[in-house]
Structure formats: C-alpha cells, structure tokens
Motif scaffolding. Structure first.
Motif, PDB file in Angstrom:
ATOM      1  N   THR A 246      -2.417  -4.939  19.017  1.00  0.00           N
ATOM      2  CA  THR A 246      -1.138  -4.225  19.120  1.00  0.00           C
ATOM      3  C   THR A 246      -1.142  -4.279  20.544  1.00  0.00           C
ATOM      4  O   THR A 246      -0.085  -4.202  21.208  1.00  0.00           O
ATOM      5  N   SER A 247      -2.314  -4.066  21.203  1.00  0.00           N
ATOM      6  CA  SER A 247      -1.982  -3.965  22.853  1.00  0.00           C
ATOM      7  C   SER A 247      -1.601  -5.178  23.479  1.00  0.00           C
ATOM      8  O   SER A 247      -0.654  -5.436  24.208  1.00  0.00           O
ATOM      9  N   ARG A 248      -2.122  -6.486  22.964  1.00  0.00           N
ATOM     10  CA  ARG A 248      -1.696  -7.793  23.276  1.00  0.00           C
ATOM     11  C   ARG A 248      -0.121  -7.920  23.078  1.00  0.00           C
ATOM     12  O   ARG A 248       0.691  -8.421  23.983  1.00  0.00           O
ATOM     13  N   LEU A 249       0.404  -7.401  21.950  1.00  0.00           N
ATOM     14  CA  LEU A 249       1.774  -7.560  21.481  1.00  0.00           C
ATOM     15  C   LEU A 249       2.395  -6.985  22.513  1.00  0.00           C
ATOM     16  O   LEU A 249       3.770  -7.108  23.090  1.00  0.00           O
ATOM     17  N   THR A 250       2.106  -5.501  22.798  1.00  0.00           N
ATOM     18  CA  THR A 250       2.780  -4.808  23.799  1.00  0.00           C
ATOM     19  C   THR A 250       3.017  -5.164  24.877  1.00  0.00           C
ATOM     20  O   THR A 250       4.090  -5.387  25.702  1.00  0.00           O
ATOM     21  N   GLN A 251       1.910  -5.937  25.472  1.00  0.00           N
ATOM     22  CA  GLN A 251       1.958  -6.596  26.925  1.00  0.00           C
ATOM     23  C   GLN A 251       2.970  -7.689  26.973  1.00  0.00           C
ATOM     24  O   GLN A 251       3.681  -8.216  27.823  1.00  0.00           O
ATOM     25  N   LEU A 252       2.956  -8.361  25.810  1.00  0.00           N
ATOM     26  CA  LEU A 252       3.762  -9.675  25.707  1.00  0.00           C
ATOM     27  C   LEU A 252       5.096  -9.180  25.573  1.00  0.00           C
ATOM     28  O   LEU A 252       6.020  -9.624  26.515  1.00  0.00           O
ATOM     29  N   LYS A 253       5.394  -7.856  24.994  1.00  0.00           N
ATOM     30  CA  LYS A 253       6.968  -7.674  25.022  1.00  0.00           C
ATOM     31  C   LYS A 253       7.408  -7.080  26.323  1.00  0.00           C
ATOM     32  O   LYS A 253       8.571  -6.777  26.632  1.00  0.00           O
ATOM     33  N   LYS A 254       6.479  -6.516  27.285  1.00  0.00           N
ATOM     34  CA  LYS A 254       6.662  -5.951  28.393  1.00  0.00           C
ATOM     35  C   LYS A 254       6.683  -7.215  29.608  1.00  0.00           C
ATOM     36  O   LYS A 254       6.746  -6.758  30.751  1.00  0.00           O
ATOM     37  N   GLY A 255       6.409  -8.112  29.137  1.00  0.00           N
ATOM     38  CA  GLY A 255       6.267  -9.329  30.283  1.00  0.00           C
ATOM     39  C   GLY A 255       4.780  -9.221  31.037  1.00  0.00           C
ATOM     40  O   GLY A 255       4.827  -9.875  32.110  1.00  0.00           O
ATOM     41  N   GLU A 256       3.695  -8.564  30.738  1.00  0.00           N
ATOM     42  CA  GLU A 256       2.613  -8.317  31.327  1.00  0.00           C
ATOM     43  C   GLU A 256       1.878  -9.597  30.969  1.00  0.00           C
ATOM     44  O   GLU A 256       0.816  -9.711  31.792  1.00  0.00           O
ATOM     45  N   ILE A 257       1.954 -10.081  29.785  1.00  0.00           N
ATOM     46  CA  ILE A 257       1.349 -11.436  29.682  1.00  0.00           C
ATOM     47  C   ILE A 257       2.575 -12.447  29.183  1.00  0.00           C
ATOM     48  O   ILE A 257       3.551 -11.816  28.824  1.00  0.00           O
ATOM     49  N   ASP A 258       2.185 -13.695  29.317  1.00  0.00           N
ATOM     50  CA  ASP A 258       3.268 -14.748  29.131  1.00  0.00           C
ATOM     51  C   ASP A 258       3.214 -15.302  27.928  1.00  0.00           C
ATOM     52  O   ASP A 258       4.165 -15.850  27.531  1.00  0.00           O
ATOM     53  N   LEU A 259       2.011 -15.238  27.300  1.00  0.00           N
ATOM     54  CA  LEU A 259       1.831 -16.089  25.818  1.00  0.00           C
ATOM     55  C   LEU A 259       0.792 -15.585  24.955  1.00  0.00           C
ATOM     56  O   LEU A 259      -0.167 -14.930  25.623  1.00  0.00           O
ATOM     57  N   MET A 260       1.250 -15.588  23.893  1.00  0.00           N
ATOM     58  CA  MET A 260       0.367 -14.939  22.934  1.00  0.00           C
ATOM     59  C   MET A 260       0.437 -15.724  21.354  1.00  0.00           C
ATOM     60  O   MET A 260       1.571 -15.950  21.135  1.00  0.00           O
ATOM     61  N   GLU A 261      -0.760 -16.073  20.980  1.00  0.00           N
ATOM     62  CA  GLU A 261      -0.921 -16.667  19.544  1.00  0.00           C
ATOM     63  C   GLU A 261      -0.761 -15.857  18.437  1.00  0.00           C
ATOM     64  O   GLU A 261      -1.161 -14.770  18.585  1.00  0.00           O
ATOM     65  N   LEU A 262      -0.611 -16.342  17.233  1.00  0.00           N
ATOM     66  CA  LEU A 262      -1.185 -15.603  15.973  1.00  0.00           C
ATOM     67  C   LEU A 262      -0.154 -14.198  15.893  1.00  0.00           C
ATOM     68  O   LEU A 262      -0.741 -13.103  15.592  1.00  0.00           O
ATOM     69  N   ILE A 263       1.030 -14.227  16.141  1.00  0.00           N
ATOM     70  CA  ILE A 263       1.877 -12.980  16.027  1.00  0.00           C
ATOM     71  C   ILE A 263       2.083 -12.921  14.478  1.00  0.00           C
ATOM     72  O   ILE A 263       2.291 -13.901  13.773  1.00  0.00           O
ATOM     73  N   ALA A 264       1.893 -11.808  13.970  1.00  0.00           N
ATOM     74  CA  ALA A 264       2.150 -11.488  12.527  1.00  0.00           C
ATOM     75  C   ALA A 264       3.594 -11.368  12.149  1.00  0.00           C
ATOM     76  O   ALA A 264       4.591 -11.219  12.920  1.00  0.00           O
ATOM     77  N   THR A 265       3.779 -11.885  11.148  1.00  0.00           N
ATOM     78  CA  THR A 265       5.066 -12.003  10.546  1.00  0.00           C
ATOM     79  C   THR A 265       5.907 -10.665  10.660  1.00  0.00           C
ATOM     80  O   THR A 265       7.253 -10.744  10.915  1.00  0.00           O
ATOM     81  N   GLU A 266       5.312  -9.646  10.431  1.00  0.00           N
ATOM     82  CA  GLU A 266       6.097  -8.282  10.185  1.00  0.00           C
ATOM     83  C   GLU A 266       6.522  -7.834  11.717  1.00  0.00           C
ATOM     84  O   GLU A 266       7.438  -6.929  11.697  1.00  0.00           O
ATOM     85  N   ASP A 267       5.924  -8.659  12.839  1.00  0.00           N
ATOM     86  CA  ASP A 267       6.330  -8.145  14.316  1.00  0.00           C
ATOM     87  C   ASP A 267       7.006  -9.099  14.857  1.00  0.00           C
ATOM     88  O   ASP A 267       7.698  -8.879  15.956  1.00  0.00           O
ATOM     89  N   ILE A 268       7.825 -10.038  14.074  1.00  0.00           N
ATOM     90  CA  ILE A 268       8.710 -11.023  14.648  1.00  0.00           C
ATOM     91  C   ILE A 268       9.851 -10.412  15.031  1.00  0.00           C
ATOM     92  O   ILE A 268      10.314 -10.539  16.256  1.00  0.00           O
ATOM     93  N   GLU A 269      10.560  -9.547  14.370  1.00  0.00           N
ATOM     94  CA  GLU A 269      12.040  -9.116  14.995  1.00  0.00           C
ATOM     95  C   GLU A 269      11.817  -8.246  16.152  1.00  0.00           C
ATOM     96  O   GLU A 269      12.471  -8.056  17.044  1.00  0.00           O
ATOM     97  N   GLU A 270      10.768  -7.416  16.078  1.00  0.00           N
ATOM     98  CA  GLU A 270      10.297  -6.558  17.322  1.00  0.00           C
ATOM     99  C   GLU A 270      10.129  -7.233  18.477  1.00  0.00           C
ATOM    100  O   GLU A 270      10.617  -6.990  19.505  1.00  0.00           O
TER     101      GLU A 270
END
Length: 551
Positions: A246-270
């Motif tokens: 969840t922390s990785r996903l939050t940082q991706l959405k905020k632009g704090e990281i630029d790439l992340m693999e294995l995103i869960a399907t339920e998080d796609i729209e977010e």
C-alpha cells in the motif's frame, strides 16, 4: 535451464522524501519501488528475479537479448562482443569482442575476463547459481569447465569456445554476465561469495553503484566512459525499498516513485485517477494452475515406485475436473480480465510456437459429471459424494498462505467440485512447508503458479524421469512427450521446432496432467514522464540506460 534474475537499488532516504516527485529538480532521475533489498551485486549469486535484474544492469554479457514482439521470440544483438560466428557443425563459436570496453576502474575488458567468468560460474567451490548448467562444455567429473579444452584465446579480443561432441549449445546458454578477473582472481574461490567486491562492484556497464543504504535505497549512477552512455538519457537510477504494498502504491500515485510492478487489479482505477501514472502490462510470463498428483504419493514415498493416483491417475478424470472449474469466473471477477485462460504451458507470447488449434476445456459441469460417471464415479450411497470401488472422491487442496487470489480461487474450485459430487478441503500452508511437500511429492492436490523461462524450457517441468525433472511436481508420465522434449534439445530448423512444439501441446492437452487456469498479467505503473521504457515479456527494467524523462 531455469534462469534466475535480479533485485533492487538504494539512495539517501531524506533526499528521496524531499524531491523524488519533483522532476524539475532531478530531471534525469528515475525511482523504482521494490518490496525488498538485494543480498549481493554479484551475478554469480543473484538468486531472485530482482537480484538478477540489478546485477545484469551492472555486468553486461557478450550478447544482448531483446524480445521481438512480432515473432514472439528472443533476438540476439551485439553487446560486449561486436559479433560471433558458429562453426558449421556447432562444435565451436568464436566471439569478437569490442576493444573499447573498460571496467569502471579503467582496466580494459578482454577475453581473459570472459574465460575467467565461465570458469568461476562452473567451479563447484564457488557454488554459483549456474553451477551444473554447462553440460555442453568440456567438463571434469565435478562439472567444472575444462579451460584448456573449452577455450582458445586467439587474442585479447577474439575467443573461441569449443563444445564436446554430441552437444547442442545455444547462444543464450553460453553468454552470461562477465565479471572482472583482476578483481575476483585474488580471492580463494570458496571465499568469493562473501568477498567485499560483491558489495563494491567494479562494473562493465553504463551504470555504477553510487550508494547502498541497506533496506532503504540502492542508487546507480551513470558511467560516462561506457560505450552505451548517452547524456540525453537518465543519469541516476534509484531502487527504493518499500516492503508494504500500500505504501508503494501511495508513493507511485504521488510521484514519489516512478515505477512499480505487480499492481493489484482492484487498484487499477485508483491508479488511473492519479493522473500521472500510465499502466502497462507484461503478458504471458506467469500462469496459475491446480495440480493433481498423477502418481500415488504414499507408494512413491515408500519405494519410489510410479503407481497411478487412486483419484487423479486417469487423464479422463483430470479433464473432467478442468471442465468442472469455472476458471473464467476467476479471470473476470478477480483479475478483471487482465490475463487469459491457459490451455498448455506454452505461453501465447511465443507466437511462432503456440498451437492455436488447441481448444479449451470450457466450464461444463454437466459434461464433467458424465465423464466421471463413465469412469465409474457415482454416488452409490446417496451421501452427496461420488465414489468408486469403495473409495470416495475426497481430497485436500493445499494453497500458499498470504495470497488473496489463491484464497479466492480455491473457494471457487471447492464450490465447483462440490457441485459435481467431489468433497474437497482447502488447507493453507506456509510457503516453506508447501515447497517441502512439493519436493517430496507428498500432496494430492495444490494450487500454485509458474513463472516461465525465456526461451521455452519444458524438460525440467514435464519429463517422465523424475531424477532429471525436479520441477515435475505432478509427476507427469508420457514417453511420447519425452521423445519430443529430447528432440527439442537438438539444433533444428524453426519449422521443425514448430512441428515439435505443436505436437507436444496436443499430447499434453490430451493428458491434462494439471488444470491450467489462466495467464496473469503483471500490471506495471509508470510515471507519465518516462520515455523509451520498452516494457515487455523480458522484464520491466531491462535496457533502462535507454530511458529518458520528459519534463
């Protein structure tokens, strides 16, 4: 050969927190979020996909492999070698190295480094990840490459590699990351695994290790002396260790990281709604399956004999089980169609070799009941469970813990099989326990996944001789399939290989040793400013020295 790969890279956490999302301050920096740190930077000992990727960014090979999307196969391109030439009978190959490659300590890279690397990879005292994979070379009784017989050094930049008679060498099995002889030759071979040089790498690539803050960040900087250096591309690559998804996903959405693999399907729209992340997919590298032990585990344990399993020993029963499972429901409801139904272990990405005439065993519980009844499985005592010769059709399905998809899917499988009169108990195991049971072949049924190698490798998974197929956990047995796999190890034309792969898929589909569930997409989130990522079946961060950032 099963090829293992890489890990990730660290930098100063304060700097990351203060400026990762601001591309104007660091216009050519890319930050990749990863769940765990690496244990080594030496490709000899890279034991995970992540470690393999990182080490292969630091240590290049003689050839560079890239995925050809149109053909669905790997293509070899020059890298440390300008070119190479096979003997007409494939008994040898000659490499012509570039003469402008320098180690990051300014020492020239030569054929001595190549010979040393292959020697060390095959040395039993070193215990590298590739030990035992050099059967095409001249080796001694311990599978250590015989240097005198295998190599002819023509010059600092020309090397001939000889192979033993009757072997069928392939380029991808010959070229491996090259390590510096002048660094590692000073260590006793048995001490290389713990050598300081593993953590302060002298590299031959466009990257050098700038900083490693353990369990925080790995920072790679560019090597401006590399023949691959381009000042227009990224000049810093940071692997940021973020164990919590969840922390990785939050940082991706905020632009704090630029790439992340294995995103869960339920998080796609977010992720899409973040407005700064583009979603890409890596297709056809991993499939889930439900395995049916083809042999009796108790008989095998007691004497190693091969006796058909009392429930799953007949192919007709296994086909009925696949008909009984609503795989499409799982694909649609949980994976949101990020993937496709599987029929065989040959991935759809191998466009030349996939047999499109193979028809899926579609969800059809009525057909499943009829097949089972024809095989003698009927509910003779009206207790709701089918039986045969006094044996009720009941078993335990083992799944790994901590995997929401497997938990969801196992519930569907249980309900589906209950509907056709089969009693099933789902048991969750710790991963270590599950692996032990896989190796001992002591389970009746289980649910797991395979991450497939490129190029295609079949023998280790499906060959009847269980001594030579350690990953044939279901203990599949078919001599016709064995013969095809033996033929595939030989050098042959593309048309001949296509014919063999097609026939293998037909045989396997007729036997249905396991229920092939679905190919799953690896969903990758990429900051919209990244360019030239080239994400595909060969990985998400290969060739990242070619990446650039648009500001």
């Amino acid at each position: 050969m099963i090829r293992k790969s890489l890990f990730l890279l660290p930098i100063l956490l304060i700097a990351l927190l203060s400026s990762c999302g601001t591309k104007t301050e660091h216009p050519n920096r890319v930050v990749i979020g990863i769940p765990s740190d690496v244990n080594t930077f030496n490709p000899l000992f890279a034991s995970s996909v992540d470690e393999g990727q990182v080490t292969e960014l630091l240590y290049l090979s003689l050839a560079d492999f890239r995925w050809n999307e149109n053909l669905g196969e790997l293509e070899a391109h020059p890298m440390l070698a300008n070119s190479w030439k096979w003997a007409e009978d494939s008994s040898s190959i000659t490499f012509y190295l570039r003469d402008d490659v320098m180690w990051s300590d300014s020492i020239p890279l030569t054929t001595e480094d190549v010979v040393f690397s292959l020697d060390v990879y095959s040395d039993p005292a070193v215990s590298s990840r590739l030990y035992g994979f050099f059967e095409d070379f001249y080796t001694d009784e311990e599978n250590h490459i015989d240097v005198k017989k295998s190599f002819i050094v023509q010059s600092d930049y020309e090397l001939q590699i000889n192979f033993k008679p009757g072997s069928t060498p392939k380029l991808i099995d010959v070229v491996h990351p090259v390590i510096p002889k002048h660094i590692f030759d000073k260590y006793d071979r048995k001490d290389i695994e713990t050598a300081d040089a593993n953590f302060n790498p002298v590299t031959n690539s466009p990257f050098v290790l700038k900083k490693w803050d353990r369990n925080q960040t790995i920072t790679l900087g560019v090597n401006e002396n590399s023949f691959l250096y381009n000042p227009e591309n990224i000049n810093e690559l940071i692997f940021k260790i973020i164990p919590d998804y969840t922390s990785r996903l939050t940082q991706l959405k905020k632009g704090e990281i630029d790439l992340m693999e294995l995103i869960a399907t339920e998080d796609i729209e977010e992720v899409k709604n973040s407005g700064i992340v583009e979603l890409m997919t890596i297709e056809g590298r991993e499939y889930d399956y439900v395995a049916w032990n083809n042999i009796d585990p108790n008989v095998y344990k007691d004497g190693g004999g091969i006796t058909p399993h009392k429930l799953f020993g007949k192919k007709e029963v296994r086909i009925a089980l696949t008909h009984a499972i609503n795989r499409k429901e799982i694909l649609e409801e949980y994976l949101y169609n990020y993937g496709e139904l599987a029929a065989t272990p040959i991935s759809p990405i191998f466009k030349t070799y996939i047999n499109s005439d193979i028809e899926q065993y579609n969800y059809d519980p009525e057909k499943a009941r009829k097949i089972l009844a024809k095989e003698g499985w009927r509910d003779s005592n009206n207790n709701g469970v089918i039986d045969k010769n006094g044996i009720e059709f009941e078993f335990t399905l083992n799944i790994p813990g901590g995997n929401p998809l497997r938990s969801y899917a196992s519930t569907i499988v249980k309900n589906n099989l209950n509907a056709v009169g089969i009693s099933i108990k789902v048991e969750t195991l710790e991963m270590g326990t599950l692996i032990d049971k896989l190796n001992s072949k002591s389970m009746d049924a289980w649910m797991a996944a395979w991450y497939i190698p490129i190029p295609i490798e079949l023998k280790v998974f499906w060959y009847s001789d269980l001594q030579y197929s350690p990953l044939n956990f279901a203990s599949y047995q078919n001599k016709k399939a064995d013969k095809i796999m033996d033929e595939l190890t030989k050098n042959s034309t593309m048309d001949k290989k296509k014919e063999l792969y097609f026939k293998f898929q037909e045989i396997l589909h007729e036997d249905e040793p396991i229920t092939f569930m679905y190919w799953k997409s690896n969903i990758v989130g990429v900051n919209e400013t990244l360019r030239n990522t080239g994400i595909g079946p060969f990985g998400a961060i290969t060739h990242c020295w070619e990446w650039s950032v648009e500001n």
